[in-house]
Design an enzyme around this catalytic site. Structure first.
Site, mmCIF file in Angstrom:
data_model
loop_
_atom_site.group_PDB
_atom_site.id
_atom_site.type_symbol
_atom_site.label_atom_id
_atom_site.label_comp_id
_atom_site.label_asym_id
_atom_site.label_seq_id
_atom_site.Cartn_x
_atom_site.Cartn_y
_atom_site.Cartn_z
ATOM 1 N N HIS A 165 0.821 -1.213 0.000
ATOM 2 C CA HIS A 165 0.000 0.000 0.000
ATOM 3 C C HIS A 165 0.857 1.265 0.000
ATOM 4 O O HIS A 165 0.477 2.277 -0.586
ATOM 5 C CB HIS A 165 -0.971 0.000 1.180
ATOM 6 C CG HIS A 165 -2.083 -0.969 0.999
ATOM 7 N ND1 HIS A 165 -2.144 -2.152 1.700
ATOM 8 C CD2 HIS A 165 -3.161 -0.955 0.183
ATOM 9 C CE1 HIS A 165 -3.220 -2.815 1.322
ATOM 10 N NE2 HIS A 165 -3.854 -2.116 0.405
ATOM 11 N N CYS A 166 2.005 1.205 0.637
ATOM 12 C CA CYS A 166 2.897 2.362 0.653
ATOM 13 C C CYS A 166 3.482 2.602 -0.736
ATOM 14 O O CYS A 166 3.587 3.739 -1.190
ATOM 15 C CB CYS A 166 4.000 2.168 1.687
ATOM 16 S SG CYS A 166 3.364 2.075 3.375
#
Length: 156
Positions: A41-42
């Protein structure tokens, strides 16, 4: 203490490199915090900001990402995600502490302290005009860009 909308965005001089937002007075700044450089997600969030970078730049905005990873991990992350904006290491929890975005979490069965996924939009006078505490990494860059356009509209 958490920085609030309406507060002057503070510099954090005792970091490497120093977070000197005051050096960007006269320009917009998007300051986004993310937990771990190599989490899916980062990576998605960083890539979304990079994809919209020309539009942010056209509005005179700088983007800065901060995570609690080491500088070496940030350099690898920059290469993997192919981002051109600065990524700062907050391994010492100084930036997250000043901005109030630290949390205790369990990662891979280990208790740790990390940065929450939050974003601050800082106007050319250095004032925080938006603060997102709920961030969807897939759509957030577009949301920030839309907010920036709304804030820019009265100036145009």
């Amino acid at each position: 203490m958490t920085i609030q909308v309406g507060d002057l965005a503070p510099d954090v001089p005792d970091t490497t490199p120093p977070l000197a937002l005051s050096a960007w007075r006269g320009q917009w700044v998007v300051l986004f915090f993310f937990p771990r450089a190599h989490a899916t997600h980062c990576q998605m969030q960083a890539r979304r900001f990079q994809a919209l970078m020309p539009e942010f730049q056209a509005l005179g905005a700088n983007i800065v990402g901060v995570s609690s990873d080491t500088g070496a991990q940030q350099m690898t992350f920059r290469d993997v995600c192919r981002v051109s904006f600065p990524l700062l290491s907050d391994a010492g929890e100084r930036i997250g502490g000043v901005y109030g975005v630290l949390e205790d979490a369990v990662v891979e069965d280990e208790e740790t302290r990390r940065l929450k996924r939050q974003t601050f939009l800082i106007d050319p006078q250095g004032v925080v005009v938006e603060h997102w505490t709920e961030v969807d990494p897939n759509t957030h860059a577009g949301e920030v860009l839309a907010a920036l356009r709304q804030h820019e509209a009265p100036l145009a």
